[in-house]
Design a protein around this motif. Structure first.
Motif, short mmCIF file in Angstrom:
data_model
loop_
_atom_site.label_atom_id
_atom_site.label_comp_id
_atom_site.label_asym_id
_atom_site.label_seq_id
_atom_site.Cartn_x
_atom_site.Cartn_y
_atom_site.Cartn_z
N UNK A 99 5.35 80.17 56.31
CA UNK A 99 6.24 79.36 57.15
C UNK A 99 7.67 79.43 56.63
N UNK A 100 7.80 79.61 55.33
CA UNK A 100 9.09 79.88 54.70
C UNK A 100 8.89 81.14 53.87
N UNK A 101 9.67 82.17 54.17
CA UNK A 101 9.42 83.47 53.55
C UNK A 101 9.55 83.44 52.04
N UNK A 102 10.65 82.87 51.56
CA UNK A 102 10.87 82.77 50.12
C UNK A 102 11.87 81.65 49.86
N UNK A 103 12.28 81.48 48.61
CA UNK A 103 13.14 80.34 48.29
C UNK A 103 14.59 80.51 48.71
N UNK A 104 14.93 81.67 49.29
CA UNK A 104 16.30 81.88 49.76
C UNK A 104 16.47 81.57 51.25
N UNK A 105 15.38 81.30 51.95
CA UNK A 105 15.45 81.00 53.38
C UNK A 105 16.25 79.73 53.61
N UNK A 106 17.14 79.78 54.60
CA UNK A 106 18.01 78.65 54.89
C UNK A 106 17.32 77.65 55.81
N UNK A 107 17.38 76.39 55.42
CA UNK A 107 16.84 75.30 56.22
C UNK A 107 18.03 74.62 56.90
N UNK A 108 18.00 74.58 58.21
CA UNK A 108 19.13 74.06 58.96
C UNK A 108 19.21 72.53 58.85
N UNK A 109 20.41 72.05 58.61
CA UNK A 109 20.66 70.61 58.60
C UNK A 109 20.53 70.08 60.02
N UNK A 110 19.92 68.91 60.18
CA UNK A 110 19.70 68.33 61.51
C UNK A 110 20.92 67.60 62.06
N UNK A 111 22.00 67.59 61.28
CA UNK A 111 23.24 66.96 61.75
C UNK A 111 23.33 65.46 61.53
N UNK A 125 15.76 76.89 50.51
CA UNK A 125 14.63 76.14 49.96
C UNK A 125 14.89 75.80 48.50
N UNK A 126 15.42 76.75 47.77
CA UNK A 126 15.73 76.51 46.35
C UNK A 126 16.70 75.34 46.21
N UNK A 127 17.77 75.35 47.00
CA UNK A 127 18.76 74.29 46.92
C UNK A 127 18.18 72.94 47.36
N UNK A 128 17.36 72.97 48.40
CA UNK A 128 16.73 71.73 48.89
C UNK A 128 15.84 71.12 47.83
N UNK A 129 15.13 71.96 47.10
CA UNK A 129 14.27 71.48 46.02
C UNK A 129 15.12 70.88 44.90
N UNK A 130 16.20 71.54 44.56
CA UNK A 130 17.03 71.10 43.44
C UNK A 130 17.69 69.75 43.70
N UNK A 138 10.86 67.47 55.07
CA UNK A 138 10.18 66.95 56.25
C UNK A 138 10.13 68.02 57.34
N UNK A 139 11.21 68.76 57.50
CA UNK A 139 11.21 69.88 58.45
C UNK A 139 10.18 70.93 58.05
N UNK A 140 10.12 71.22 56.75
CA UNK A 140 9.17 72.21 56.25
C UNK A 140 7.73 71.76 56.51
N UNK A 141 7.46 70.48 56.29
CA UNK A 141 6.11 69.97 56.54
C UNK A 141 5.71 70.11 58.01
N UNK A 142 6.65 69.88 58.90
CA UNK A 142 6.38 70.05 60.34
C UNK A 142 6.09 71.52 60.66
#
Length: 286
Positions: A99-111, A125-130, A138-142
């Protein structure tokens, strides 16, 4: 069967069979592969919790010697919401499932503007974890979805394995609960890449957890901040310490009064350091 515990009173007074019987269910869970004399109950660590007005527990595994150190066994077995420590499993599942290729994939901010400014942007993903970005995970879980998430919770035997009504908040709303005992087992397996995920996926999450890394030691962990079932502020630190090429997975869990909730980040940091210093770390001798 003889048990050899340390601590001012335990090693002298509690070698009777009733004590062994009382501890057996606990030991069979976390120490099933260990001899009973490899468990050290260190109640001297209580002084560090008292310093911050905290009630909690601590556990560590010394991999080179096959020994465990535990404070507050009763609490160590109790389950609590994992809060943001669940991001360890969430990240593993996201990458393993594709669902997420690797830790560099960008997760879009919901605004949505939130109080934590670090969350108000697109991030990997790396930055979100940090920065422990709750909305991003929550987006990733969905994306992962209920069925896939449940499959992996069951595979990992992650605590009570309950998702509850919402796939994007079950690790925050008391649905999912896990003990410090189980957290220690999980992080120990992660460190040695023994979880049922690709080695590359486990290595990515391990790198996300590194907080300090120098010639003397490596300290890696993920924190969590939630509430107990009774509503008290709850804190977690789950990770490992490396020193002289020896590895020590650990878990810290504690609660404080509501009046101290805003102090949790600092208490969490200082309490962990106090315990590690007491156990002999940061001196290059472990």
């Amino acid at each position: 069967m003889n048990f050899f515990f340390s601590g001012n009173s335990i090693n002298r007074k509690f070698s009777n069979s009733l004590f062994v019987i009382a501890l057996f269910p606990f030991l069979s869970t976390i120490f099933s592969a260990c001899r009973s004399n490899n468990v050290k109950v260190d109640n001297e660590l209580k002084q560090h919790f008292n310093k911050y007005g905290a009630v909690g527990c601590f556990g560590m595994f010394d991999n080179s010697r096959g020994k465990y150190t535990v404070y507050n066994i009763e609490r160590f077995r109790e389950r609590y919401s994992p809060a943001s420590t669940f991001k360890i499993a969430n990240a593993l599942i996201a990458m393993q499932s594709g669902k997420v290729r690797d830790d560099s994939v960008i997760i879009q901010w919901d605004g949505v503007q939130r109080a934590n400014e670090a969350w108000n942007r697109d991030m990997s993903l790396y930055q979100a974890f940090r920065v422990s970005a709750v909305p991003a995970f929550q987006q990733i879980a969905k994306l992962i979805g209920r069925d896939t998430m449940q499959f992996w919770l069951d595979s990992l035997k992650y605590g009570n394995m309950k998702i509850g009504p919402a796939v994007d908040s079950f690790w925050l709303d008391q649905s999912l609960q896990i003990s410090a005992d189980e957290q220690l087992g999980l992080v120990k397996k992660l460190y040695f890449k023994q979880l049922p995920f690709r080695a590359s996926v486990q290595e990515s999450v391990k790198k996300m957890m590194i907080q300090e890394n120098n010639s003397a030691y490596q300290l890696a962990f993920k924190t969590g901040w939630g509430t107990t079932p009774s509503g008290k502020p709850l804190a977690w630190v789950v990770g490992w310490m490396e020193e002289n090429r020896h590895t020590y997975p650990f878990v810290l869990n504690f609660e404080v009064d509501a009046s101290k909730e805003s102090e949790i980040p600092e208490i969490r940091k200082q309490l962990l350091k106090d315990i590690l210093i007491d156990l002999g770390f940061y001196k290059g001798r472990m």
